[in-house]
Design an enzyme around this catalytic site. Sequence first.
Site, PDB file in Angstrom:
ATOM      1  N   ARG A 234       0.859  -1.184   0.000  1.00 20.06           N
ATOM      2  CA  ARG A 234       0.000   0.000   0.000  1.00 20.06           C
ATOM      3  C   ARG A 234       0.892   1.230   0.000  1.00 20.06           C
ATOM      4  O   ARG A 234       1.955   1.243   0.649  1.00 20.06           O
ATOM      5  CB  ARG A 234      -0.910   0.022   1.247  1.00 20.06           C
ATOM      6  CG  ARG A 234      -2.115  -0.898   1.179  1.00 20.06           C
ATOM      7  CD  ARG A 234      -3.143  -0.448   0.120  1.00 20.06           C
ATOM      8  NE  ARG A 234      -4.304  -1.323   0.053  1.00 20.06           N
ATOM      9  CZ  ARG A 234      -4.441  -2.369  -0.768  1.00 20.06           C
ATOM     10  NH1 ARG A 234      -3.469  -2.685  -1.606  1.00 20.06           N
ATOM     11  NH2 ARG A 234      -5.538  -3.091  -0.755  1.00 20.06           N
ATOM     12  N   GLU A 263      -2.895   7.794  -4.409  1.00 21.84           N
ATOM     13  CA  GLU A 263      -3.342   7.224  -5.691  1.00 21.84           C
ATOM     14  C   GLU A 263      -4.841   7.393  -5.944  1.00 21.84           C
ATOM     15  O   GLU A 263      -5.300   7.303  -7.087  1.00 21.84           O
ATOM     16  CB  GLU A 263      -2.981   5.736  -5.765  1.00 21.84           C
ATOM     17  CG  GLU A 263      -3.755   4.856  -4.791  1.00 21.84           C
ATOM     18  CD  GLU A 263      -3.422   3.381  -4.943  1.00 21.84           C
ATOM     19  OE1 GLU A 263      -2.233   3.033  -4.972  1.00 21.84           O
ATOM     20  OE2 GLU A 263      -4.373   2.562  -5.019  1.00 21.84           O
ATOM     21  N   HIS A 295      -1.628   0.248  -9.659  1.00 26.03           N
ATOM     22  CA  HIS A 295      -2.361  -0.706  -8.823  1.00 26.03           C
ATOM     23  C   HIS A 295      -2.974  -1.833  -9.658  1.00 26.03           C
ATOM     24  O   HIS A 295      -4.181  -2.071  -9.615  1.00 26.03           O
ATOM     25  CB  HIS A 295      -3.446   0.019  -8.013  1.00 26.03           C
ATOM     26  CG  HIS A 295      -3.746  -0.681  -6.708  1.00 26.03           C
ATOM     27  ND1 HIS A 295      -3.946  -0.008  -5.533  1.00 26.03           N
ATOM     28  CD2 HIS A 295      -3.866  -1.996  -6.395  1.00 26.03           C
ATOM     29  CE1 HIS A 295      -4.179  -0.868  -4.561  1.00 26.03           C
ATOM     30  NE2 HIS A 295      -4.134  -2.100  -5.077  1.00 26.03           N
TER      31      HIS A 295
HETATM   32  P1  NAI Z   1      -1.277 -11.162   4.770  1.00 25.78           P
HETATM   33  O1  NAI Z   1      -2.157 -10.651   5.833  1.00 25.78           O
HETATM   34  O2  NAI Z   1      -1.359 -12.597   4.363  1.00 25.78           O
HETATM   35  O3  NAI Z   1       0.273 -10.879   5.169  1.00 25.78           O
HETATM   36  C1  NAI Z   1       0.717  -9.674   5.701  1.00 25.78           C
HETATM   37  C2  NAI Z   1       1.923 -10.013   6.551  1.00 25.78           C
HETATM   38  O4  NAI Z   1       2.526  -8.791   6.977  1.00 25.78           O
HETATM   39  C3  NAI Z   1       1.558 -10.810   7.810  1.00 25.78           C
HETATM   40  O5  NAI Z   1       2.333 -11.986   7.874  1.00 25.78           O
HETATM   41  C4  NAI Z   1       1.882  -9.844   8.948  1.00 25.78           C
HETATM   42  O6  NAI Z   1       2.332 -10.511  10.112  1.00 25.78           O
HETATM   43  C5  NAI Z   1       2.970  -9.008   8.301  1.00 25.78           C
HETATM   44  N1  NAI Z   1       3.209  -7.729   8.967  1.00 25.78           N
HETATM   45  C6  NAI Z   1       2.315  -6.939   9.629  1.00 25.78           C
HETATM   46  N2  NAI Z   1       2.956  -5.873  10.144  1.00 25.78           N
HETATM   47  C7  NAI Z   1       4.263  -5.997   9.793  1.00 25.78           C
HETATM   48  C8  NAI Z   1       5.413  -5.209  10.033  1.00 25.78           C
HETATM   49  N3  NAI Z   1       5.361  -4.076  10.753  1.00 25.78           N
HETATM   50  N4  NAI Z   1       6.603  -5.629   9.525  1.00 25.78           N
HETATM   51  C9  NAI Z   1       6.675  -6.773   8.822  1.00 25.78           C
HETATM   52  N5  NAI Z   1       5.613  -7.565   8.558  1.00 25.78           N
HETATM   53  C10 NAI Z   1       4.422  -7.175   9.039  1.00 25.78           C
HETATM   54  O7  NAI Z   1      -1.497 -10.202   3.527  1.00 25.78           O
HETATM   55  P2  NAI Z   1      -1.153 -10.500   1.998  1.00 25.78           P
HETATM   56  O8  NAI Z   1      -2.311 -11.160   1.345  1.00 25.78           O
HETATM   57  O9  NAI Z   1       0.190 -11.121   1.881  1.00 25.78           O
HETATM   58  O10 NAI Z   1      -1.118  -9.006   1.422  1.00 25.78           O
HETATM   59  C11 NAI Z   1      -0.158  -8.070   1.859  1.00 25.78           C
HETATM   60  C12 NAI Z   1      -0.598  -6.690   1.432  1.00 25.78           C
HETATM   61  O11 NAI Z   1      -0.534  -6.601  -0.007  1.00 25.78           O
HETATM   62  C13 NAI Z   1      -2.085  -6.377   1.747  1.00 25.78           C
HETATM   63  O12 NAI Z   1      -2.254  -5.903   3.037  1.00 25.78           O
HETATM   64  C14 NAI Z   1      -2.415  -5.333   0.723  1.00 25.78           C
HETATM   65  O13 NAI Z   1      -2.188  -4.075   1.280  1.00 25.78           O
HETATM   66  C15 NAI Z   1      -1.418  -5.597  -0.417  1.00 25.78           C
HETATM   67  N6  NAI Z   1      -2.097  -6.017  -1.635  1.00 25.78           N
HETATM   68  C16 NAI Z   1      -1.835  -5.326  -2.779  1.00 25.78           C
HETATM   69  C17 NAI Z   1      -2.452  -5.660  -3.968  1.00 25.78           C
HETATM   70  C18 NAI Z   1      -2.159  -4.935  -5.239  1.00 25.78           C
HETATM   71  O14 NAI Z   1      -2.900  -5.104  -6.214  1.00 25.78           O
HETATM   72  N7  NAI Z   1      -1.093  -4.138  -5.316  1.00 25.78           N
HETATM   73  C19 NAI Z   1      -3.440  -6.748  -4.001  1.00 25.78           C
HETATM   74  C20 NAI Z   1      -3.582  -7.465  -2.744  1.00 25.78           C
HETATM   75  C21 NAI Z   1      -2.942  -7.081  -1.617  1.00 25.78           C
END
Ligand code: NAI
Length: 336
Positions: A234, A263, A295
């Site tokens: 994000r 964005e 995005h």
């Molecule tokens: P997820 O919830 O499976 O994984 C997120 C990970 O980040 C978790 O393991 C969590 O423990 C970790 N985390 C939280 N705070 C942290 C910190 N301060 N330092 C290090 N790690 C930390 O989420 P997922 O599915 O892997 O997605 C990640 C992000 O990708 C989403 O939150 C979303 O913002 C973004 N995203 C972007 C998309 C795009 O089209 N560009 C599409 C889908 C998701």
Amino acid sequence: MKVAVFSTKRYDRISLSEANAAGMHTLEFFEPSLGERTAALAADYPVVCPFVNDRLTPEVLEILSGGGTRLLALRSAGFNHVDLPTAERLGLTVLRVPAYSPHAVAEHTLALMLTLNRKVHRAYNRVREQNFSLDGLMGFDLHGKTAGLIGTGKIGAIVARILLGFGCRVLACDPSPDEDCLRRGVEFTDLPGVLSGSDIISLHCPLTPATRHLIDERSLGLTRPGVMLVNTSRGGVVDTQAVIGALKAGRLGSLAIDVYEEEADLFFRDLSDQVITDDVFARLLTFPNVLITAHQAFFTTEAVGAIARTTIGNITDFQAGRVRAENLVTCAMIKG
Ligand code: NAI
């Protein structure tokens, strides 16, 4: 149920209509994004279906709640665009699509890394103009480099596996390290360890109060000179002004982003005949070593279909008085 779908694009209309082929719900597609000026459109719709750049501020949530909305069925994994304390206070249920295709985002992350490193975007344009010079196109071998991942959830863990396949050493930080990553040889450390030890840094954590501007002037000061930074998580995780400063100073070697802090006023629309008034974004566009996509990391056939199916499933579940715990978004998820 009656569903007000905001920020509708052609592909949303197609995918949601297909997922709702049985006619369980009445979908009304609105093209405008959801904000204070458009929230009234949702009056008498018990379900509102927003996308990532719809703004679910306290004011908007008050209008929605006053109009009879009870469910926010997000067509995204991220939920940083919803003011959760207000949603909770108003008794609004918030459901999301926690996993639709983490592969889509992970693969796009690699596409950005490879394109930026080997300058494929510049080579493509050159060759079309019959300029076959290689000057300025030199990249580096990914093999043998150290990649640092911030977040090893669903997406970060797949990025880790792909990078290991390229022969990279992979460092990572995550408050809940992924077991499979550990087994495969990903080395978990703390944030400064990832920042200082990596040739490429890729962001895969959610945007929460704790991760806002995680990449700022201070953290950029810890990175190796010439590091590549990739952000498909994000925009708000990165302080864009700090990144521009690091690019100008030459400390940051290159930057690839699929997301940008501001964005909402830019992405998902054709502004090709307009003047960009966001000077920060306009500055980013001028760097030869910055690659931007708007995005689109999620944008595969598989992911868009899965988003629609889970969204319709969430609405059907809510109507039946049950919700899937893993799809429920609560205030507890932004604490810490
Ligand atoms: P997820 O919830 O499976 O994984 C997120 C990970 O980040 C978790 O393991 C969590 O423990 C970790 N985390 C939280 N705070 C942290 C910190 N301060 N330092 C290090 N790690 C930390 O989420 P997922 O599915 O892997 O997605 C990640 C992000 O990708 C989403 O939150 C979303 O913002 C973004 N995203 C972007 C998309 C795009 O089209 N560009 C599409 C889908 C998701």
